[in-house]
Motif scaffolding. Structure first.
Motif: not given
Length: 71
Positions: A6-7, A12-14, A18-20
């Protein structure tokens, strides 16, 4: 083990967000999305070009609505 997955997923989503967000920010700072369809419409909105909006309007009458004269 589940907490680690989960972490990792959250990180990964964060990171992808950030890149997007950075790419979207650079895109909008350049030219971004133009509210005009083409360059002619943009220049007409800025007052640079005084042409009719309709292509066939010049055949029947000028932009002001007065009929064409044979001057």
């Amino acid at each position: 083990m589940e907490a680690l997955v989960l972490i990792g997923g959250f990180l990964l989503v964060a990171g992808a967000g950030y890149v997007a967000a950075g790419r979207l920010g650079r895109f909008l700072e350049k030219d971004g999305i133009s509210p005009y369809w083409d360059e002619g419409e943009e220049s007409a909105a800025k007052g640079e070009n005084k042409t009719c909006a309709r292509a066939d309007a010049q055949k029947t009458q000028n932009c002001c609505g007065a009929p064409e004269s044979d001057i």
